[in-house]
Design a protein around this motif. Structure first.
Motif, short mmCIF file in Angstrom:
data_model
loop_
_atom_site.label_atom_id
_atom_site.label_comp_id
_atom_site.label_asym_id
_atom_site.label_seq_id
_atom_site.Cartn_x
_atom_site.Cartn_y
_atom_site.Cartn_z
N GLU A 167 0.80 -1.00 -0.03
CA GLU A 167 0.07 -0.05 0.00
C GLU A 167 0.91 1.21 0.03
OE1 GLU A 167 -4.02 1.66 -0.10
OE2 GLU A 167 -3.27 -0.33 0.09
N VAL A 168 1.00 2.03 -1.00
CA VAL A 168 2.09 2.88 -1.46
C VAL A 168 1.63 4.11 -1.71
CG1 VAL A 168 3.52 1.07 -1.72
CG2 VAL A 168 2.63 2.25 -3.70
N VAL A 208 7.28 2.03 -2.44
CA VAL A 208 7.59 2.21 -0.99
C VAL A 208 8.72 3.31 -1.12
CG1 VAL A 208 8.34 1.34 1.21
CG2 VAL A 208 6.90 0.10 -0.45
N GLY A 209 8.51 4.33 -0.17
CA GLY A 209 9.54 5.42 -0.20
C GLY A 209 9.73 6.36 -0.99
N ALA A 210 8.44 6.41 -1.93
CA ALA A 210 8.79 7.23 -3.29
C ALA A 210 8.60 8.72 -2.73
CB ALA A 210 7.46 7.03 -4.16
N GLY A 220 12.85 10.76 1.85
CA GLY A 220 14.17 10.91 1.42
C GLY A 220 14.64 12.06 0.35
N GLU A 221 15.15 11.79 -0.92
CA GLU A 221 15.27 12.85 -1.86
C GLU A 221 13.76 13.24 -2.38
OE1 GLU A 221 18.09 11.47 -4.55
OE2 GLU A 221 19.80 11.64 -3.22
N GLY A 222 12.76 12.32 -2.36
CA GLY A 222 11.53 12.38 -3.20
C GLY A 222 10.54 13.12 -2.12
N THR A 248 3.51 5.76 3.60
CA THR A 248 4.07 6.91 4.35
C THR A 248 4.98 7.92 3.42
OG1 THR A 248 4.46 5.43 6.44
CG2 THR A 248 5.84 7.40 6.12
N ALA A 249 4.85 9.18 3.52
CA ALA A 249 5.23 10.17 2.96
C ALA A 249 5.89 11.11 3.89
CB ALA A 249 4.54 11.11 1.93
#
Length: 366
Positions: A241-242, A247-249, A252-254, A340-341
């Protein structure tokens, strides 16, 4: 007599239809005279450049939307999916218009693709949201125009028919449209309201088949996983579930960016499942939970519901710097499945709003 009666009825119907045909012809002529604007689409979470309040009358907004089937990695463990995408991203790009504008979409099914595709706009008026008139085979394109009659945020998605509908959507084929009121957004008191930044978060559930060892399976071509994927989909239990494709898009840098004092508009869409967005350490200052900008926004919400098959909007004015987690507050989906964002906020800290009064240390007894 019956034949004469039938002929009379036919003539009457023809005469009754004639004024309507003239109205349609006049409308078509009027539409043809409207100014045309090419909208350059961008990859989410960003939105195309747009005015918040329209500076002129209705326009025809031209959008080109290529359909791209491509292999994507959706987590750091190397899990793959043959994604079916609008514009090459999951979700597809945001389209922005104002109430009364016309959106003219050129839908292109690239010749390198394997499948038939189409598009259903929840923002459009007409049976199947345009799905029936936009079916294209690989190597074909079709042009469809719809009028933006309802202000708000809306999902669009592929809907070829039968099992191909969930198969295509759950392989990434959805995006969103934002139709702004011509005079811009209004706050809860009906006063004009503007935002400093805007982000589009598309939540995607994936259903990746596993092999006999429990490892996620990989496939050589698009569509090869269909039988396996449909079996996993029938469990109604996503493996991932993204936000924004993987995942992680959006970390970090995103990660999304903001500054203290800035008001940020977040548009959140989910084409299939209910979700519960929450900004940890912030609030929904104004929330159009069901997506309609004609409705008065809710205020000061901690968590809001985006129904499956819809989009919603929220604004927040950041008061403190730091890294904020923006999550689906089904915390299993946020932490274990990837929803998660992050929003990285720059600025000066305000001790009046939050301060560490005492550092961690031994428990003191009196």
């Amino acid at each position: 007599m019956a034949t004469l009666a039938g002929a009379s009825l036919a003539r009457a119907a023809s005469e009754e239809d004639a004024p309507e045909m003239k109205v349609n012809a006049a409308t078509a002529a009027e539409i043809a005279k409207l100014p045309r604007v090419k909208q350059t689409l961008v990859e989410p979470p960003f939105m195309p450049e747009h005015e918040q309040a329209a500076s002129g009358g209705p326009r025809i907004i031209e959008v080109t939307l290529p359909i791209i089937e491509k292999k994507m990695q959706i987590d750091d463990e190397g899990t793959e999916i043959w994604a079916l995408t609008f514009g090459g991203s999951v979700p597809g790009p945001m389209i922005v218009a104002h109430e009364g504008d016309y959106v003219e979409v050129t839908l292109q099914n690239l010749a390198t693709n394997m499948m038939e595709h189409n598009i259903d706009f929840h923002s459009a008026t007409g049976a199947l949201g345009g799905g029936a008139i936009t079916k294209v085979l690989p190597g074909e394109q079709v042009v469809m125009r719809w009028k933006a009659t309802k202000p708000g945020v809306f999902v669009y998605h592929c809907a070829p028919g039968d099992v191909m509908i969930p198969y295509h959507v759950l392989h990434g084929m959805s995006g969103a449209v934002m139709v702004l009121p011509r005079d811009g957004l209004k706050d809860a008191q009906g006063k004009p309201f503007k935002y400093d930044r805007a982000y589009f978060i598309g939540e995607q559930d994936y259903y990746i088949p596993r092999d006999e060892t429990g490892a996620y399976k990989k496939y050589e071509v698009a569509g090869e996983d269909m039988a396996d994927s449909l079996d996993v989909m029938r469990t109604l239990t996503p493996t991932h579930e993204v936000f924004n494709g993987k995942v992680g898009a959006l970390t970090g840098e995103g990660a999304m960016k903001a500054k203290v004092g800035e008001t940020v508009l977040f548009v959140h869409a989910q084409a299939t499942r209910d979700t519960r967005p929450h900004l940890i350490g912030g609030h929904g200052d104004l929330v159009w939970e069901a997506g309609s900008f004609n409705d008065k926004p809710d205020t000061n919400l901690e968590t809001w519901l985006i129904r499956g098959g819809s989009a919603g909007a929220m604004t927040y004015t950041f008061q403190q710097p730091g890294v904020y987690a923006y999550v689906n507050h089904n915390l299993i989906e946020a932490v274990l499945l990837g929803a998660t964002a992050h929003v990285v906020v720059e600025g000066d800290w305000n001790d009046d709003l939050m301060v560490q009064v005492q550092k961690p240390g031994p428990i003191q007894t009196t």
